[in-house]
Write an enzyme that holds these catalytic residues in place. Sequence first.
Site, mmCIF file in Angstrom:
data_model
loop_
_atom_site.group_PDB
_atom_site.id
_atom_site.type_symbol
_atom_site.label_atom_id
_atom_site.label_comp_id
_atom_site.label_asym_id
_atom_site.label_seq_id
_atom_site.Cartn_x
_atom_site.Cartn_y
_atom_site.Cartn_z
ATOM 1 N N GLY A 48 0.859 -1.197 0.000
ATOM 2 C CA GLY A 48 0.000 0.000 0.000
ATOM 3 C C GLY A 48 0.885 1.234 0.000
ATOM 4 N N SER A 50 1.538 3.657 -2.341
ATOM 5 C CA SER A 50 1.425 4.731 -3.343
ATOM 6 C C SER A 50 0.782 6.016 -2.849
ATOM 7 C CB SER A 50 0.617 4.211 -4.535
ATOM 8 O OG SER A 50 -0.681 3.868 -4.086
ATOM 9 N N GLY A 52 -0.995 8.312 0.908
ATOM 10 C CA GLY A 52 -1.322 8.389 2.331
ATOM 11 C C GLY A 52 -0.202 7.909 3.235
ATOM 12 N N ASP A 111 -2.914 -6.609 -7.420
ATOM 13 C CA ASP A 111 -3.752 -6.839 -6.245
ATOM 14 C C ASP A 111 -2.966 -7.486 -5.098
ATOM 15 O OD1 ASP A 111 -5.734 -7.306 -4.443
ATOM 16 O OD2 ASP A 111 -6.782 -8.825 -5.654
ATOM 17 N N ALA A 140 -5.663 0.168 2.232
ATOM 18 C CA ALA A 140 -7.033 0.599 2.509
ATOM 19 C C ALA A 140 -7.813 0.326 1.241
ATOM 20 C CB ALA A 140 -7.072 2.082 2.845
ATOM 21 N N TYR A 225 -6.831 3.053 13.294
ATOM 22 C CA TYR A 225 -7.355 4.326 13.797
ATOM 23 C C TYR A 225 -8.366 4.016 14.893
ATOM 24 C CZ TYR A 225 -9.447 8.924 14.075
ATOM 25 O OH TYR A 225 -9.885 10.137 14.546
ATOM 26 N N TYR A 235 -16.846 4.630 13.548
ATOM 27 C CA TYR A 235 -15.534 4.043 13.273
ATOM 28 C C TYR A 235 -15.188 2.925 14.271
ATOM 29 C CZ TYR A 235 -11.120 3.362 11.105
ATOM 30 O OH TYR A 235 -10.089 2.756 10.434
ATOM 31 N N VAL A 273 -6.023 11.874 9.323
ATOM 32 C CA VAL A 273 -5.478 12.757 8.288
ATOM 33 C C VAL A 273 -6.370 12.617 7.054
ATOM 34 C CG1 VAL A 273 -3.063 12.680 9.047
ATOM 35 C CG2 VAL A 273 -3.910 10.924 7.468
HETATM 36 P P1 NAD Z 1 -4.772 5.513 1.091
HETATM 37 O O1 NAD Z 1 -6.076 5.365 0.362
HETATM 38 O O2 NAD Z 1 -4.075 6.801 1.000
HETATM 39 O O3 NAD Z 1 -3.741 4.369 0.616
HETATM 40 C C1 NAD Z 1 -4.137 3.048 0.439
HETATM 41 C C2 NAD Z 1 -3.059 2.263 -0.297
HETATM 42 O O4 NAD Z 1 -3.533 0.923 -0.482
HETATM 43 C C3 NAD Z 1 -2.722 2.798 -1.692
HETATM 44 O O5 NAD Z 1 -1.325 2.679 -1.892
HETATM 45 C C4 NAD Z 1 -3.434 1.823 -2.638
HETATM 46 O O6 NAD Z 1 -2.839 1.673 -3.902
HETATM 47 C C5 NAD Z 1 -3.294 0.546 -1.841
HETATM 48 N N1 NAD Z 1 -4.259 -0.483 -2.224
HETATM 49 C C6 NAD Z 1 -5.611 -0.490 -2.055
HETATM 50 N N2 NAD Z 1 -6.125 -1.664 -2.513
HETATM 51 C C7 NAD Z 1 -5.073 -2.402 -2.956
HETATM 52 C C8 NAD Z 1 -4.959 -3.690 -3.516
HETATM 53 N N3 NAD Z 1 -6.007 -4.487 -3.700
HETATM 54 N N4 NAD Z 1 -3.722 -4.117 -3.882
HETATM 55 C C9 NAD Z 1 -2.632 -3.343 -3.714
HETATM 56 N N5 NAD Z 1 -2.685 -2.110 -3.154
HETATM 57 C C10 NAD Z 1 -3.897 -1.647 -2.790
HETATM 58 O O7 NAD Z 1 -5.112 5.110 2.587
HETATM 59 P P2 NAD Z 1 -4.522 5.514 4.017
HETATM 60 O O8 NAD Z 1 -5.501 6.414 4.676
HETATM 61 O O9 NAD Z 1 -3.098 5.907 3.931
HETATM 62 O O10 NAD Z 1 -4.664 4.125 4.771
HETATM 63 C C11 NAD Z 1 -3.585 3.239 5.026
HETATM 64 C C12 NAD Z 1 -3.814 2.582 6.371
HETATM 65 O O11 NAD Z 1 -3.755 3.586 7.403
HETATM 66 C C13 NAD Z 1 -5.185 1.913 6.496
HETATM 67 O O12 NAD Z 1 -5.053 0.721 7.220
HETATM 68 C C14 NAD Z 1 -5.980 2.921 7.311
HETATM 69 O O13 NAD Z 1 -7.040 2.338 8.035
HETATM 70 C C15 NAD Z 1 -4.881 3.436 8.244
HETATM 71 N N6 NAD Z 1 -5.185 4.723 8.915
HETATM 72 C C16 NAD Z 1 -5.623 5.798 8.196
HETATM 73 C C17 NAD Z 1 -5.931 6.971 8.871
HETATM 74 C C18 NAD Z 1 -6.431 8.189 8.128
HETATM 75 O O14 NAD Z 1 -6.887 9.142 8.780
HETATM 76 N N7 NAD Z 1 -6.329 8.213 6.814
HETATM 77 C C19 NAD Z 1 -5.766 7.059 10.265
HETATM 78 C C20 NAD Z 1 -5.258 5.966 10.957
HETATM 79 C C21 NAD Z 1 -4.984 4.776 10.268
#
Ligand code: NAD
Length: 396
Positions: A48, A50, A52, A111, A140, A225, A235, A273
């Site tokens: 994951g 790419s 966030g 995937d 995510a 989170y 949540y 975030v």
């Molecule tokens: P994001 O949408 O920015 O990034 C998600 C990543 O997952 C991307 O790189 C995407 O390409 C990859 N992805 C999704 N499906 C895929 C698949 N089938 N195969 C390969 N790659 C795949 O999301 P984010 O917010 O950075 O979330 C990342 C983690 O952080 C999650 O577990 C989320 O619950 C956690 N988190 C997020 C927050 C927030 O506020 N955004 C807070 C705490 C924890």
Amino acid sequence: MIVKPRVRGFICTTTHPVGCAANVAEQIAYVKARPALTAPPKNVLVIGCSGGYGLASRISAAFGGGAATLGVSYEKQPTEKKTGSAGWYNNRAFEEQAKRDDLYARTLDGDAFSDEMKQRVVDALRADLGPIDLVVYSLASPVRTDPDTGEMYRSAIKPIGETFHVKTLNVDKGEVHEVDLEPASDEEIAATVKVMGGEDWERWMNTLADAGVLAPGCRTVSYNYIGSELTWPIYWHATLGRAKEDLDRAAANIQTRLASSGGDARVVRLKAVVTQASAAIPVVPLYASLLFQVMKEMGNHEDPMTHVQRMFETQLAADGDLDLDDVGRIRMDDVELSDAVQAEVKRRWPLVSTQNLPELGDLAGFRADFLRIFGFGVAGVDYDAEVDPESIAPLS
Ligand code: NAD
């Protein structure tokens, strides 16, 4: 073509190639200006990678600690007439900068839930990178196909038990309004755990351990989170929270597996975030707008990059004890959940309306962060200039 943002609800259907690259470059510059990490991992796998939190983790490890990184993500390639996904450009920008700095960086597109991708990663590690000492699991996704059965599961973002009547924010219109969020069925709860729970993280770690591509002492983290009581009904006490609780079960199993070689598995509690994933959760944009305003006023706001850098500097790549909660998760949400921040956000929550949101909350900041994800609103980028969506070489 000239690319402008086209926002539909919580997604922007266009991306700006130059803006995405500039966004990544800014994050890299931030990390390079920080002191070097004291105990950095050497070979890092980011699942994951790419956008966030995953992209920020890859940048900290590589440019803060000199790590070689292998990334996995699922992105859309551009065509002559259509821009690719933001993550596609982010990956190219990351690889380009890594090459210039003589850092190994390879990205596999596909995937992550599939066994085929897990095998591709094992092959890549055997072919050129060698054993991994940190695995960051930062997926995510709304859907997952179970590789054992071929069945596709779709996650739901719903309360559990009762209808939740709550204030929310239409980010496009800047309107605060009230909605009823209907509770999930048992099937929807189970499907969400299947998609966003710990099963796939465990499968990754078992595959990598079985293949002998984990270095002695290898650690792995998965992001969670928990957040404020204000968002718990949608949540932490809802479908997504149920899935995230399952990470604790998976962490315990992975810990047992890695213990004999001195390794460790931890869930990390991160702050709220703006990312593609979080913008889609009802209530979160309103909560985040208030939170950002309060944290900016208190001088302790963090974006994904600064937050993750603090995690590496104080927890993942530092000598010293981890800051753990009562079930062993690494605590990075200490500032968001501090009494001072929460008391002020909770004071504003019943007062906030469409009229006073610009004053009580940071709607402008939320919108700017959202557009930045897609490469818009980045300083120094000429958004009136022609761009070629395919101008960066495609993945090898
Ligand atoms: P994001 O949408 O920015 O990034 C998600 C990543 O997952 C991307 O790189 C995407 O390409 C990859 N992805 C999704 N499906 C895929 C698949 N089938 N195969 C390969 N790659 C795949 O999301 P984010 O917010 O950075 O979330 C990342 C983690 O952080 C999650 O577990 C989320 O619950 C956690 N988190 C997020 C927050 C927030 O506020 N955004 C807070 C705490 C924890």
